[in-house]
Scaffold this active site. Structure first.
Site, PDB file in Angstrom:
ATOM      1  N   HIS A  33       0.850  -1.201   0.000  1.00  0.00           N
ATOM      2  CA  HIS A  33       0.000   0.000   0.000  1.00  0.00           C
ATOM      3  C   HIS A  33       0.878   1.242   0.000  1.00  0.00           C
ATOM      4  CE1 HIS A  33       0.795  -0.413   4.305  1.00  0.00           C
ATOM      5  NE2 HIS A  33       0.256   0.776   4.536  1.00  0.00           N
TER       6      HIS A  33
ATOM      7  N   HIS B 120       1.429   3.961   1.841  1.00  0.00           N
ATOM      8  CA  HIS B 120       1.994   4.745   2.948  1.00  0.00           C
ATOM      9  C   HIS B 120       3.522   4.820   2.863  1.00  0.00           C
ATOM     10  CE1 HIS B 120      -1.851   4.264   5.574  1.00  0.00           C
ATOM     11  NE2 HIS B 120      -1.920   5.289   4.757  1.00  0.00           N
TER      12      HIS B 120
ATOM     13  N   ASP C 255       5.901   4.779   4.942  1.00  0.00           N
ATOM     14  CA  ASP C 255       6.775   3.874   5.694  1.00  0.00           C
ATOM     15  C   ASP C 255       6.878   2.499   5.019  1.00  0.00           C
ATOM     16  OD1 ASP C 255       4.003   3.630   6.644  1.00  0.00           O
ATOM     17  OD2 ASP C 255       4.765   2.263   8.177  1.00  0.00           O
ATOM     18  N   HIS C 256       6.109   2.291   3.955  1.00  0.00           N
ATOM     19  CA  HIS C 256       6.188   1.041   3.187  1.00  0.00           C
ATOM     20  C   HIS C 256       6.753   1.258   1.786  1.00  0.00           C
ATOM     21  CE1 HIS C 256       3.602  -1.212   6.125  1.00  0.00           C
ATOM     22  NE2 HIS C 256       3.390   0.041   6.476  1.00  0.00           N
TER      23      HIS C 256
ATOM     24  N   HIS D 228      -7.511  -0.416   5.549  1.00  0.00           N
ATOM     25  CA  HIS D 228      -6.458   0.492   6.025  1.00  0.00           C
ATOM     26  C   HIS D 228      -6.246   1.601   4.983  1.00  0.00           C
ATOM     27  CE1 HIS D 228      -2.757   1.662   8.060  1.00  0.00           C
ATOM     28  NE2 HIS D 228      -2.077   1.487   6.948  1.00  0.00           N
TER      29      HIS D 228
ATOM     30  N   ASP E 285      -0.371  -3.648   6.330  1.00  0.00           N
ATOM     31  CA  ASP E 285      -1.020  -3.093   7.520  1.00  0.00           C
ATOM     32  C   ASP E 285      -2.505  -3.472   7.576  1.00  0.00           C
ATOM     33  OD1 ASP E 285       1.410  -1.960   8.059  1.00  0.00           O
ATOM     34  OD2 ASP E 285       0.776   0.115   7.765  1.00  0.00           O
TER      35      ASP E 285
ATOM     36  N   HIS F 263       4.309  -4.421  10.800  1.00  0.00           N
ATOM     37  CA  HIS F 263       4.801  -3.765  12.027  1.00  0.00           C
ATOM     38  C   HIS F 263       4.893  -4.741  13.190  1.00  0.00           C
ATOM     39  CE1 HIS F 263       4.368   0.521  10.712  1.00  0.00           C
ATOM     40  NE2 HIS F 263       3.442  -0.004   9.918  1.00  0.00           N
TER      41      HIS F 263
HETATM   42 FE    FE Z   1       2.657   1.033   8.106  1.00  0.00          FE
HETATM   43 ZN    ZN Z   2       0.081   1.810   6.473  1.00  0.00          ZN
END
Ligand code: FE
Ligand code: ZN
Length: 258
Positions: free
Chosen positions: A55, A57, A59-60, A113, A130, A168
């Site tokens: 996805h 985001h 942080d990915h 999410h 996530d 995570h």
């Molecule tokens: Fe994340």
């Molecule tokens: Zn995420």
């Protein structure tokens, strides 16, 4: 025989490296941090052959383009999200063959999410970003509770032995919440002991399994009498459907301070 290595990034992200039948080649899942990945690849003398992206985001995805440029590798990602550099846009049911690894994955669309969130399922492994966490689930940033509930039920239908690789390390905090929801669940108490031991030894609490999640994860357990009763007590009203129970749990968890 495949194996999966992990790279830690930021506070609690896991970037997964999937190794197939060749000992030094890997696919990288959700590389939010290119430097962390490069360091691990260099240290372990591994060569990446693809990036798999669940996805949008940051942080990915933040490391996607630096890694793709450095190694000249494709980026597989969701068709329904805008992610820079994606070379293979994927939809529900698409199959990706990673021939260098001798592995293939099926794409599952899992809105909730984020709206375009996907997972990669194959060789007894699930990389679900996530959406499903161990003993928890992702927050509803874009989708509805109904969408997330459907997505989680889809994952619960996978074989119990499926290894679950989440984005995570949230397991311990998730267990603290789950113990409030379902204090009499003995599988949850055992999972708490297992996870505290793993974390104390510096090991991830992952992968989990679908079977373990069905036994411990309140977001997959709206059919449990105690989960329902405590969700109803928390909202102070009767909850008619499993979706209502799920939605109440998600809101409860959003505001939970363990
Ligand atoms: Fe994340
Ligand atoms: Zn995420």
């Amino acid at each position: 025989m495949e194996s999966v290595l992990h790279v830690r990034a930021f506070e609690d992200n896991y970037i997964w490296l999937i190794r197939g039948h060749s000992p030094n080649q890997v696919a990288i899942v959700d590389p939010g941090d290119a430097d962390a990945v490069c360091n691990a690849l260099d240290r372990l003398a591994l060569v990446p052959i693809a990036i798999l992206c669940t996805h949008h985001h940051w942080d990915h995805t933040n490391g996607n383009q630096a890694l793709a440029a450095r190694y000249a590798i494709p980026i597989y990602g969701p068709a329904n999200e805008n992610i820079a550099g994606v070379t293979h846009a994927l939809r529900e049911g698409d199959e990706i063959a990673l021939d260098e690894l001798g592995l293939a994955f099926t794409v599952l669309e899992l809105p909730g999410h984020t709206l375009g969130h996907i997972a990669f399922y194959g060789a007894g492994m699930l990389f679900c970003g996530d959406t499903l966490f161990s003993v928890g689930c992702g927050r509803l940033f874009e989708g509805t509770a109904a969408q997330m509930h459907d997505s989680l039920m889809k994952l619960a239908d996978l074989p119990d032995a499926t290894h679950v690789y989440c984005g995570h390390e949230y397991t311990l905090a998730n267990i603290r919440f789950a113990r409030n929801v379902e204090p009499d669940n003995t599988a949850l108490l055992k999972r708490y002991d297992e996870v505290t031991g793993q974390l104390r030894n510096g090991r991830p609490s992952l992968p989990s399994t679908i079977g373990a999640e069905k036994a411990t994860n309140p977001f997959l357990r709206a059919d449990s009498a105690q989960v329902r009763a405590n969700a109803e007590r928390h909202v102070g009203a009767a909850l008619d459907t499993e979706l209502d129970v799920f939605a109440a749990l998600r809101r409860w968890k959003d505001n939970f301070r363990g």
